[in-house]
Motif scaffolding. Structure first.
Motif, PDB file in Angstrom:
ATOM      1  N   PRO A   1     -15.944  30.791 -24.243  1.00 24.82           N
ATOM      2  CA  PRO A   1     -16.669  31.068 -25.488  1.00 24.82           C
ATOM      3  C   PRO A   1     -18.096  30.519 -25.421  1.00 24.82           C
ATOM      4  O   PRO A   1     -18.350  29.491 -24.823  1.00 24.82           O
TER       5      PRO A   1
ATOM      6  N   ASN B   1     -13.475  40.773 -24.373  1.00 27.33           N
ATOM      7  CA  ASN B   1     -12.751  39.848 -25.260  1.00 27.33           C
ATOM      8  C   ASN B   1     -11.913  38.844 -24.474  1.00 27.33           C
ATOM      9  O   ASN B   1     -11.801  37.680 -24.863  1.00 27.33           O
TER      10      ASN B   1
ATOM     11  N   ARG C   1     -14.359  36.323 -23.351  1.00 26.87           N
ATOM     12  CA  ARG C   1     -14.857  35.536 -24.491  1.00 26.87           C
ATOM     13  C   ARG C   1     -13.869  34.441 -24.869  1.00 26.87           C
ATOM     14  O   ARG C   1     -14.271  33.350 -25.274  1.00 26.87           O
TER      15      ARG C   1
ATOM     16  N   LEU D   1     -24.333  33.310 -22.007  1.00 25.95           N
ATOM     17  CA  LEU D   1     -23.026  33.949 -21.872  1.00 25.95           C
ATOM     18  C   LEU D   1     -22.473  33.703 -20.474  1.00 25.95           C
ATOM     19  O   LEU D   1     -23.232  33.585 -19.509  1.00 25.95           O
TER      20      LEU D   1
ATOM     21  N   ILE E   1     -19.049  38.012 -18.930  1.00 29.40           N
ATOM     22  CA  ILE E   1     -19.367  38.659 -20.211  1.00 29.40           C
ATOM     23  C   ILE E   1     -20.701  39.384 -20.108  1.00 29.40           C
ATOM     24  O   ILE E   1     -20.857  40.505 -20.587  1.00 29.40           O
TER      25      ILE E   1
END
Length: 142
Positions: A21, A14, A17, A28, A32
């Motif tokens: 993003p 998270n 992320r 990705l 991530i």
């Protein structure tokens, strides 16, 4: 080396992320992807923890980069172990954990953080929660 709990892997994912993003059609971020593979393997195997030494280098680097953004110590400067208690009323750590904290590796520290958070009995979680939330300058984070 200590084990890393799946909730720490989730928190690290998270963290990345928020910083990178995904957009439509974009891959990705490498951090991530690396952590996602570890997370997926843990879920598939029904594991709660991954041995820190078994993490692939990119996943370990991404996890350590997330770890560096977390508070190092649960201390709120109200230490009852200095008064002879076996367990600190302020932060919830044992006398040994307080004494050996500087020598602990990140996964060991996170295991202690997880335990005291789950126990939720230390003053850092109730009476002095505002002190625990203060930033390094003594001011509440913005």
């Amino acid at each position: 080396m200590a084990a890393i709990h799946i909730t720490d892997i989730e928190a690290a994912i998270n963290h990345w992320r928020e910083r990178a993003p995904a957009t439509a059609g974009a891959a990705l971020a490498p951090e991530i992807s690396a952590l996602g593979e570890v997370y997926a393997r843990m879920v598939f195997r029904h594991e709660d923890e991954a041995d820190e030494a078994s993490l692939p280098a990119p996943a370990r680097a991404a996890w350590l980069a997330w770890y560096d953004t977390t508070p190092d110590t649960p201390c709120i400067a109200i230490c009852s172990t200095s008064q002879g208690d076996d367990w600190c009323k302020g932060c919830g750590r044992s006398f040994d954990e307080v004494q050996f904290w500087p020598a602990m590796d990140p996964a060991e520290k996170r295991a202690v953080w997880r335990r005291i958070t789950l126990e939720h009995t230390a003053w850092r979680f109730n009476r002095y929660a505002e002190r625990a939330a203060e930033g390094p300058s003594g001011a509440a984070p913005s």
